[in-house]
Design a protein around this motif. Structure first.
Motif, short mmCIF file in Angstrom:
data_model
loop_
_atom_site.label_atom_id
_atom_site.label_comp_id
_atom_site.label_asym_id
_atom_site.label_seq_id
_atom_site.Cartn_x
_atom_site.Cartn_y
_atom_site.Cartn_z
N GLU A 188 -12.94 -15.71 -9.97
CA GLU A 188 -12.14 -14.56 -10.44
C GLU A 188 -10.65 -14.92 -10.51
OE1 GLU A 188 -11.05 -10.01 -9.05
OE2 GLU A 188 -12.88 -10.95 -8.28
N GLU A 189 -10.15 -15.60 -9.47
CA GLU A 189 -8.74 -16.01 -9.47
C GLU A 189 -8.50 -17.23 -10.33
OE1 GLU A 189 -7.56 -14.33 -5.00
OE2 GLU A 189 -7.64 -16.49 -5.36
N ALA A 190 -9.50 -18.10 -10.43
CA ALA A 190 -9.36 -19.32 -11.25
C ALA A 190 -9.11 -18.97 -12.72
CB ALA A 190 -10.61 -20.18 -11.12
N LYS A 191 -9.69 -17.86 -13.19
CA LYS A 191 -9.46 -17.42 -14.57
C LYS A 191 -7.98 -17.09 -14.78
CE LYS A 191 -14.12 -15.50 -15.16
NZ LYS A 191 -14.92 -14.25 -15.28
N VAL A 192 -7.36 -16.49 -13.76
CA VAL A 192 -5.93 -16.16 -13.84
C VAL A 192 -5.11 -17.44 -13.89
CG1 VAL A 192 -4.02 -14.96 -12.71
CG2 VAL A 192 -6.33 -14.01 -12.57
N ILE A 193 -5.48 -18.43 -13.06
CA ILE A 193 -4.76 -19.72 -13.04
C ILE A 193 -4.84 -20.37 -14.42
CG2 ILE A 193 -4.76 -22.05 -12.09
CD1 ILE A 193 -3.73 -19.98 -10.13
N ASN A 215 1.54 -8.63 -14.84
CA ASN A 215 1.77 -7.30 -14.27
C ASN A 215 1.34 -6.20 -15.25
OD1 ASN A 215 2.80 -8.15 -11.75
ND2 ASN A 215 4.82 -8.51 -12.65
N LYS A 216 1.64 -6.40 -16.53
CA LYS A 216 1.25 -5.40 -17.53
C LYS A 216 -0.27 -5.32 -17.68
CE LYS A 216 5.37 -5.10 -20.43
NZ LYS A 216 5.96 -5.35 -21.77
N LYS A 217 -0.93 -6.44 -17.48
CA LYS A 217 -2.39 -6.48 -17.57
C LYS A 217 -3.04 -5.89 -16.31
CE LYS A 217 -3.39 -8.66 -21.49
NZ LYS A 217 -4.31 -8.11 -22.50
N GLY A 218 -2.24 -5.61 -15.29
CA GLY A 218 -2.77 -5.03 -14.06
C GLY A 218 -3.49 -6.05 -13.18
N ILE A 219 -3.20 -7.34 -13.41
CA ILE A 219 -3.82 -8.40 -12.60
C ILE A 219 -3.10 -8.47 -11.26
CG2 ILE A 219 -4.25 -10.89 -12.44
CD1 ILE A 219 -4.35 -10.88 -15.55
N LYS A 220 -3.85 -8.40 -10.17
CA LYS A 220 -3.26 -8.29 -8.85
C LYS A 220 -3.11 -9.65 -8.16
CE LYS A 220 -3.17 -3.80 -9.05
NZ LYS A 220 -1.89 -3.09 -9.22
N ARG A 221 -2.07 -9.77 -7.40
CA ARG A 221 -1.94 -10.90 -6.50
C ARG A 221 -2.80 -10.64 -5.27
NH1 ARG A 221 4.29 -12.29 -5.49
NH2 ARG A 221 3.30 -13.24 -3.68
N ARG A 222 -2.92 -11.65 -4.44
CA ARG A 222 -3.78 -11.51 -3.26
C ARG A 222 -3.20 -10.50 -2.28
NH1 ARG A 222 -5.63 -17.20 -1.18
NH2 ARG A 222 -6.69 -17.29 -3.18
N LYS A 223 -1.85 -10.46 -2.18
CA LYS A 223 -1.21 -9.50 -1.28
C LYS A 223 -1.21 -8.12 -1.93
CE LYS A 223 1.89 -12.70 1.12
NZ LYS A 223 3.30 -13.05 1.39
N THR A 224 -1.73 -7.14 -1.23
CA THR A 224 -1.82 -5.78 -1.74
C THR A 224 -0.44 -5.23 -2.06
OG1 THR A 224 -3.76 -5.44 -0.35
CG2 THR A 224 -2.74 -3.48 -1.30
N GLY A 225 -0.29 -4.71 -3.27
CA GLY A 225 0.97 -4.08 -3.64
C GLY A 225 2.04 -5.02 -4.15
N GLY A 338 8.53 -6.32 -15.78
CA GLY A 338 8.40 -5.45 -16.96
C GLY A 338 8.52 -3.98 -16.63
N ASN A 339 8.58 -3.63 -15.34
CA ASN A 339 8.63 -2.23 -14.92
C ASN A 339 10.06 -1.84 -14.54
OD1 ASN A 339 5.84 -2.02 -15.20
ND2 ASN A 339 5.49 -2.80 -13.14
N CYS A 340 10.88 -1.55 -15.51
CA CYS A 340 12.26 -1.12 -15.25
C CYS A 340 12.77 -0.34 -16.46
CB CYS A 340 13.15 -2.33 -14.99
SG CYS A 340 14.86 -1.87 -14.61
N GLU A 341 13.51 0.74 -16.18
CA GLU A 341 14.01 1.60 -17.25
C GLU A 341 15.21 1.01 -17.99
OE1 GLU A 341 14.64 5.69 -16.03
OE2 GLU A 341 13.27 5.39 -14.33
N TYR A 342 15.82 -0.01 -17.40
CA TYR A 342 17.05 -0.56 -17.98
C TYR A 342 16.76 -1.18 -19.35
CZ TYR A 342 21.07 -3.71 -18.55
OH TYR A 342 22.16 -4.38 -19.02
N ASN A 343 17.50 -0.73 -20.38
CA ASN A 343 17.34 -1.31 -21.71
C ASN A 343 18.64 -1.38 -22.49
OD1 ASN A 343 17.80 1.35 -22.56
ND2 ASN A 343 15.61 1.79 -22.70
N LYS A 344 19.77 -1.19 -21.81
CA LYS A 344 21.07 -1.15 -22.49
C LYS A 344 21.51 -2.54 -22.96
CE LYS A 344 25.04 0.63 -23.75
NZ LYS A 344 25.15 1.61 -24.82
N ASN A 345 21.33 -3.55 -22.10
CA ASN A 345 21.76 -4.92 -22.41
C ASN A 345 23.23 -5.00 -22.84
OD1 ASN A 345 19.22 -5.76 -21.82
ND2 ASN A 345 18.57 -6.04 -23.93
#
Length: 514
Positions: A188-193, A215-225, A338-345
Motif C-alpha cells: 500500500e505504501e510502496a505504491k505511494v513511493i 495532500n490533495k489526493k488525501g494520501i496519508k503519512r504514517r503519522k496520524t494528522g 496546498g491548503n492555504c487561503e493566501y493567493n495575493k502573491n
C-alpha cells in the motif's frame, strides 16, 4: 547503623528496557543484607545516561549524590560496579577521591571497597577509570565497525521500517541470540513511493509540488494528522533503500542534534537486495539528479524583509520566487500542502515600499538621535567582546594542553611512589580544572552578551534619526539592523499587510490596506 545510598546507572535506552536497573538494584540490596550494620537510605537512578559522554557537572543525579553527601544523608555509596560512577579518567577518579575525603565509604558489589590510603591505592583508582574510559571508546568503535560491516553485507539495522516497508521476524539471529527483524515491502505504501519517484523523474515535479499532490489526493503519512511536506519527500528521494541498498550513518549525533552527513560519507550495502527494491536504480538516479540540479546552495539572496514575512493564514514563511526586484512572494505552506487561503502573491519591491512607508510614518513620533552613532557604538561593543573571546579561546587551549601534561605527571608520580610530588601535581591538576571551568563560563557569558546585543531592543525612546534621509542612504545591512530593532514579523493577507512591532516601540499591530 551506616546509611547506604545506592547508585544505579544504564547508558542506553535499550538497557532500560532490558531491565538492567532491576538487576543492579537486586544485587545491591542482597549485598546490603550481608552487612549487619548497613541500612538502605537512598536510591539514585540514572536512566540512559552515558558515564563517558557526559561530564560530572552534566549529570544531575551525580550532583544530587554530592549534595546528599555534603548534608550527611548517607555514610556509604554502593554501586554494582565502579564504572557506574563514571567512565572519564580525567574526572571520575577525583569524584571518588572527593567522596572518600568526605568520610564516605565507596563500595562495589563486584569489586569490593575502594580505599585511598597510599600511592598504590591512588594508582589503582586512576587506572580503573582510565581503563573504563578506554573501554567505552573501544566499545563505541567496535559497535560502529560492526554496524558498518553488517550494512555492507546488506543487513538492515534500523529499529523502525521506513515508509514503504514493514518489519517482520527473520531467520537471522544477533550475537546475543535475539531474532533480527528485517524490512519487507508494504504494498500500500510502496505504491505511494513509486508515485513520488515517477512524479519527479518523469513529470519533473519538485518536492513541494509532490507534497501538494499527495495532500490533495488525501494520501496519508504514517503519522496520524501529519501532512506531506517537501522535507519528507526529500528524505524519501535520497534514501538508497528504495532502489534495494540498505545504508547506515546518514546522520551523526552532535550533542542534542542530529546532523545530516554528506552523501559521500554514507555507508551503503555492497550488493543490491532485490527483495526490498521498490523502484529501479535508473529512475532513482534520475530523480536524485533532478533534485540536485535544482539545489541552490549558497545562492540565497538576502533582501530587506528576508526572514520577516509570514502568511497571515497558515503561519508559514512567505518567500520571494526569483532573484530580481520584481519577483513575487509565495507562501511555503501553500507550496507544501496546498491548503492555504493566501493567493495575493505580492511583488517584493511593492511590499518593501508598503512596509517602509508605514514604519517611517509611525517612527516619526519618536525623538530623533544619530542612528549611525548608535549602530557604531553597538558594533564596537560587540567587537570588544569578540576580542575577549579570542583571548579566552587561547587560554582555554593552553589550559587543556596543560591538563594533558599534568595527567602524565600524575601517572609518573603514582608509579614512582613519590607521595609529596603526587599530592602537589594532583592539587595543581584540580586547580587547572577549576581554572578551565572558570574560563569556559566566562566564554559562555561573553557569547551570551553578544547575542543579547544582537537581539534585544535597547529602549528605543531616544531612537530614530531623520528616517527619510538616513534610511534611504543606509546600506542593506544597516537597514536590516534598523528593522531588527523595530519589527517582529510582517504578516501578509490577501487584502492587507500587518506589521507586528516589537516592544517597547508599541504593542499594537499596524494595519495597512492594500
Amino acid at each position: 547503623m551506616k546509611r547506604v545510598g545506592c547508585l544505579y546507572r544504564v547508558s542506553t535506552k535499550k538497557q532500560v528496557y532490558n531491565n538492567d536497573i532491576p538487576v543492579q538494584k537486586e544485587a545491591c540490596k542482597k549485598f546490603i543484607d550481608l552487612k549487619e550494620d548497613w541500612i538502605l537510605a537512598e536510591e539514585y537512578m540514572e536512566l540512559g545516561v552515558s558515564g563517558y559522554k557526559l561530564g560530572e557537572k552534566e549529570r544531575d543525579v551525580l550532583q544530587t549524590v554530592k549534595i546528599d553527601v555534603s548534608k550527611k544523608k548517607i555514610d556509604v555509596l554502593l554501586v554494582f560496579m565502579f564504572d557506574r560512577i563514571g567512565r572519564r579518567e580525567d574526572e571520575t577518579p577525583f569524584v571518588v577521591k572527593w567522596l572518600i575525603d568526605q568520610g564516605i565509604e565507596v563500595w562495589s558489589v563486584n569489586e569490593g571497597q575502594r580505599q585511598i590510603k597510599d600511592n598504590y591505592d591512588r594508582l589503582i583508582n586512576y587506572i580503573t577509570y582510565w581503563q573504563a574510559q578506554g573501554e567505552s571508546e573501544k566499545i563505541s568503535l567496535r559497535v560502529k565497525e560492526k554496524r558498518i560491516q553488517l550494512t555492507k553485507e546488506g543487513i538492515y539495522l534500523g529499529n523502525y521500517a521506513p515508509y514503504g516497508y514493514k518489519m517482520i521476524d527473520s531467520d537471522l539471529y544477533s550475537k546475543i541470540g535475539k531474532r533480527r527483524k528485517i524490512p519487507i515491502i508494504y504494498e500500500e505504501e510502496a505504491k505511494v513511493i513509486s508515485s513520488i519517484y515517477t512524479l519527479i523523474a518523469e513529470q519533473k515535479y519538485g518536492t513541494d509540488k509532490v507534497a501538494v499532490y499527495l495532500n490533495k489526493k488525501g494520501i496519508k503519512r504514517r503519522k496520524t494528522g501529519c501532512q506531506w511536506d517537501s522535507n519528507m519527500i526529500l528524505e524519501i528521494v535520497k534514501n538508497p533503500i528504495y532502489k534495494g541498498y540498505v545504508s547506515f550513518g546518514k546522520r551523526e549525533r552532535n550533542r542534542e542534534r542530529n546532523i545530516r552527513k554528506n552523501k559521500e560519507e554514507w555507508i551503503i550495502a555492497d550488493k543490491k537486495n532485490p527483495n526490498i527494491s521498490i523502484v529501479s536504480e535508473e529512475i532513482w538516479q534520475i530523480a536524485n539528479d533532478l533534485i540536485c540540479s535544482r539545489s541552490r546552495k549558497g545562492d540565497r539572496v538576502i533582501r530587506l524583509l528576508s526572514g520577516y514575512t509570514k502568511c497571515g493564514y497558515c503561519g508559514s514563511y512567505i518567500v520571494p520566487k526569483g532573484k530580481n526586484k520584481y519577483c513575487y512572494m509565495l507562501c511555503k505552506g501553500k507550496q507544501r500542502t496546498g491548503n492555504c487561503e493566501y493567493n495575493k502573491n505580492y511583488r517584493i519591491d511593492i511590499l518593501e515600499t508598503i512596509v517602509i512607508k508605514v514604519v517611517k510614518k509611525y517612527l516619526d513620533t519618536f525623538k530623533r538621535v544619530d542612528l549611525k552613532n548608535e549602530v557604531v557604538k553597538k558594533a564596537k561593543r560587540i567587537k570588544r567582546r569578540e576580542e575577549k573571546i579570542r583571548i579566552l579561546n587561547q587560554k582555554i587551549s593552553y589550559s587543556k594542553n596543560r591538563l594533558i601534561e599534568l595527567k602524565t605527571e600524575i601517572v609518573t608520580a603514582l608509579m614512582s611512589g613519590e607521595e609529596e610530588q603526587n599530592k602537589k601535581v594532583s592539587q595543581e591538576y584540580e586547580k587547572e580544572m577549576n581554572n578551565l571551568r572558570t574560563l569556559e563560563e566566562q566564554l559562555i557569558n561573553l557569547e551570551s552578551e553578544i547575542n543579547k546585543n544582537n537581539k534585544e531592543i535597547n529602549q528605543l525612546k531616544e531612537y530614530i534619526p531623520n528616517w527619510s534621509e538616513e534610511f534611504e542612504k543606509a546600506s542593506l545591512d544597516i537597514k536590516r539592523k534598523i528593522l531588527e530593532k523595530m519589527i517582529d514579523k510582517v504578516y501578509l493577507y490577501n487584502d492587507k499587510v500587518e506589521i507586528s512591532v516589537k516592544y517597547p516601540i508599541s504593542t499594537i499591530i499596524i494595519k495597512e490596506k492594500v
